[in-house]
Design an enzyme around this catalytic site. Sequence first.
Site, PDB file in Angstrom:
ATOM      1  NE  ARG A  61      -7.120   4.676   2.435  1.00  0.00           N
ATOM      2  CZ  ARG A  61      -7.803   3.752   3.108  1.00  0.00           C
ATOM      3  NH1 ARG A  61      -9.001   4.047   3.584  1.00  0.00           N
ATOM      4  NH2 ARG A  61      -7.287   2.557   3.318  1.00  0.00           N
ATOM      5  CG  ASP A  78      -8.973  -3.471  -4.081  1.00  0.00           C
ATOM      6  OD1 ASP A  78      -8.349  -2.830  -3.227  1.00  0.00           O
ATOM      7  OD2 ASP A  78      -9.755  -4.403  -3.796  1.00  0.00           O
ATOM      8  CE1 TYR A 135     -12.642  -7.582   1.980  1.00  0.00           C
ATOM      9  CE2 TYR A 135     -10.970  -9.169   1.303  1.00  0.00           C
ATOM     10  CZ  TYR A 135     -11.341  -8.049   2.031  1.00  0.00           C
ATOM     11  OH  TYR A 135     -10.418  -7.408   2.808  1.00  0.00           O
ATOM     12  NE  ARG A 171     -10.560   7.680  -1.978  1.00  0.00           N
ATOM     13  CZ  ARG A 171     -11.701   7.855  -1.333  1.00  0.00           C
ATOM     14  NH1 ARG A 171     -12.099   9.070  -1.008  1.00  0.00           N
ATOM     15  NH2 ARG A 171     -12.440   6.816  -1.017  1.00  0.00           N
ATOM     16  NE  ARG A 208      -3.557  -1.755   2.626  1.00  0.00           N
ATOM     17  CZ  ARG A 208      -3.725  -1.844   3.940  1.00  0.00           C
ATOM     18  NH1 ARG A 208      -3.726  -0.767   4.696  1.00  0.00           N
ATOM     19  NH2 ARG A 208      -3.921  -3.015   4.503  1.00  0.00           N
TER      20      ARG A 208
HETATM   21  O1  1CP Z   1      -0.097  -1.553  -2.440  1.00  0.00           O
HETATM   22  C1  1CP Z   1      -0.390  -0.641  -3.222  1.00  0.00           C
HETATM   23  O2  1CP Z   1       0.022   0.518  -3.090  1.00  0.00           O
HETATM   24  C2  1CP Z   1      -1.203  -0.993  -4.459  1.00  0.00           C
HETATM   25  C3  1CP Z   1      -2.635  -0.845  -4.367  1.00  0.00           C
HETATM   26  C4  1CP Z   1      -3.519  -1.795  -3.584  1.00  0.00           C
HETATM   27  C5  1CP Z   1      -3.365  -3.150  -3.266  1.00  0.00           C
HETATM   28  C6  1CP Z   1      -2.173  -4.042  -3.511  1.00  0.00           C
HETATM   29  C7  1CP Z   1      -4.784  -1.412  -3.108  1.00  0.00           C
HETATM   30  C8  1CP Z   1      -5.330  -0.057  -3.220  1.00  0.00           C
HETATM   31  N1  1CP Z   1      -5.414  -2.497  -2.580  1.00  0.00           N
HETATM   32  C9  1CP Z   1      -4.574  -3.598  -2.660  1.00  0.00           C
HETATM   33  C10 1CP Z   1      -4.846  -4.976  -2.272  1.00  0.00           C
HETATM   34  C11 1CP Z   1      -5.971  -5.266  -1.349  1.00  0.00           C
HETATM   35  N2  1CP Z   1      -7.250  -4.778  -1.374  1.00  0.00           N
HETATM   36  C12 1CP Z   1      -5.907  -6.246  -0.328  1.00  0.00           C
HETATM   37  C13 1CP Z   1      -4.712  -7.104  -0.057  1.00  0.00           C
HETATM   38  C14 1CP Z   1      -3.643  -6.360   0.641  1.00  0.00           C
HETATM   39  C15 1CP Z   1      -3.946  -5.960   2.053  1.00  0.00           C
HETATM   40  O3  1CP Z   1      -4.177  -6.874   2.840  1.00  0.00           O
HETATM   41  O4  1CP Z   1      -3.924  -4.765   2.323  1.00  0.00           O
HETATM   42  C16 1CP Z   1      -7.156  -6.279   0.307  1.00  0.00           C
HETATM   43  C17 1CP Z   1      -7.572  -7.152   1.476  1.00  0.00           C
HETATM   44  C18 1CP Z   1      -8.005  -5.340  -0.360  1.00  0.00           C
HETATM   45  C19 1CP Z   1      -9.436  -5.062  -0.095  1.00  0.00           C
HETATM   46  C20 1CP Z   1      -9.624  -3.616   0.139  1.00  0.00           C
HETATM   47  N3  1CP Z   1      -9.735  -2.685  -0.851  1.00  0.00           N
HETATM   48  C21 1CP Z   1      -9.631  -2.932   1.362  1.00  0.00           C
HETATM   49  C22 1CP Z   1      -9.466  -3.585   2.717  1.00  0.00           C
HETATM   50  C23 1CP Z   1     -10.813  -3.809   3.355  1.00  0.00           C
HETATM   51  C24 1CP Z   1     -10.723  -4.734   4.562  1.00  0.00           C
HETATM   52  O5  1CP Z   1     -11.407  -5.772   4.540  1.00  0.00           O
HETATM   53  O6  1CP Z   1      -9.966  -4.412   5.492  1.00  0.00           O
HETATM   54  C25 1CP Z   1      -9.780  -1.563   1.096  1.00  0.00           C
HETATM   55  C26 1CP Z   1      -9.855  -0.431   2.071  1.00  0.00           C
HETATM   56  C27 1CP Z   1      -9.826  -1.426  -0.318  1.00  0.00           C
HETATM   57  C28 1CP Z   1      -9.871  -0.159  -1.097  1.00  0.00           C
HETATM   58  C29 1CP Z   1      -8.521   0.313  -1.443  1.00  0.00           C
HETATM   59  N4  1CP Z   1      -7.637  -0.412  -2.229  1.00  0.00           N
HETATM   60  C30 1CP Z   1      -6.488   0.314  -2.405  1.00  0.00           C
HETATM   61  C31 1CP Z   1      -6.629   1.560  -1.709  1.00  0.00           C
HETATM   62  C32 1CP Z   1      -5.614   2.668  -1.677  1.00  0.00           C
HETATM   63  C33 1CP Z   1      -7.905   1.548  -1.104  1.00  0.00           C
HETATM   64  C34 1CP Z   1      -8.515   2.647  -0.295  1.00  0.00           C
HETATM   65  C35 1CP Z   1      -9.300   3.506  -1.215  1.00  0.00           C
HETATM   66  C36 1CP Z   1      -9.635   4.851  -0.667  1.00  0.00           C
HETATM   67  O7  1CP Z   1     -10.501   4.930   0.220  1.00  0.00           O
HETATM   68  O8  1CP Z   1      -9.041   5.852  -1.151  1.00  0.00           O
END
Ligand code: 1CP
Length: 357
Positions: free
Chosen positions: A32, A78, A155, A41, A28
């Site tokens: 944010r 994602d 999910y 965003r 990540r």
């Molecule tokens: O790592 C990076 O910078 C690349 C971008 C990336 C990756 C690899 C994002 C952007 N998401 C992910 C993978 C992801 N998405 C995972 C696996 C990695 C981890 O465990 O963190 C998971 C579980 C998700 C599911 C997801 N999408 C969540 C988590 C929800 C939960 O159950 O806790 C969230 C918040 C998202 C949205 C998301 N994806 C990425 C970002 C920056 C965001 C937040 C968006 C925003 O509100 O601006």
Amino acid sequence: MSAPLKNERLLRALRREPVDRTPVWLMRQAGRYLPEYRETRRKAGSFLAMAKNPEIACEITLQPLRRFPLDAAILFSDILTIPDAMGLALYFVEGEGPKFRHPVRDAAAIAKLGVPDMETELRYVMDAVRTVRRELDGNVPLIGFSGSPWTLACYMVEGGGSKDFGRIKAMALNEPQALHALLSVNTDAVIAYLAAQRAAGAQALQVFDTWGGVLSPAMYREFSLPYLTRIARELERGDDAQRTPLILFGKGNAAHLEALADSGAEGVGVDWLVGLEEAARRTGGKVALQGNLDPAVVYGSPEAIRREVAVVLDAYAAGNGGSREGHVFNLGHGMSPDMDPEHVAVLVDAVHTHSAR
Ligand code: 1CP
């Protein structure tokens, strides 16, 4: 036609070859905690609008690389793109995270799922990969990624995030054949998705098994490990020096390091609950290891960050016969939105300074 790679640290480390410094990237790293991300965003409106626009996804992918000398880019996207393309309809509720309009809760719904077409339904992801490769101009490699079959299933069955994973665990207990059918179609989709990202230009691939660690060891061996192993065995990724490395990251995977080292993957990512000295000993040089600084260390002072980075680097070397070869530095899980970019700069510098050969 693409530019030759100028920074090969990540790919060399994943092949367990010598490097001048230990490579570092951060899960990540695009997100944010960066003011420029929040600004993009605000203009784009929503996470999905950004992820589905290749130019914006490219811009966000590059943002952390403009600030820090990271050794890899990870595509801004994602893991939930696959179930979205399968028809579950992903949406976000502000402050609550991802949700699906059509979760799959029974064998009949699962039987209807198919592998999405990568160059139509998921074309926006492949276009983003191609755009980032062009803009990176060979400066660092691009990591493509997918969720693991089990983590995607969490999910898909829960309909969003979960605290106790009650629905999917009930399915595992009461209708294991239905869950295996879901994991099987997810595995086919993950293999096709990673292969398509590789064809579009991804130079390393990571599978996020974020929720593997909520399973008991016996359940992990039934519902997550076999599918990770199938990906590692079946995903075509070339030979020897040209091989596109695959990293299997799992939160809470410490009980399964030997099995993951035998999966056929080039790298295994671990969280901070296992010491890297122990992890390196138990994997015995069969794979590269990625990790594993506690993300909360980023909240510490610059002095504390430098100290803890050295602890992780030296723990790996201690378990690897005194050598830093085969280590990719990362956090044990992702960055959080309230982290200070200045502290990230200290972290990246500390890795490169302390590991300089
Ligand atoms: O790592 C990076 O910078 C690349 C971008 C990336 C990756 C690899 C994002 C952007 N998401 C992910 C993978 C992801 N998405 C995972 C696996 C990695 C981890 O465990 O963190 C998971 C579980 C998700 C599911 C997801 N999408 C969540 C988590 C929800 C939960 O159950 O806790 C969230 C918040 C998202 C949205 C998301 N994806 C990425 C970002 C920056 C965001 C937040 C968006 C925003 O509100 O601006």
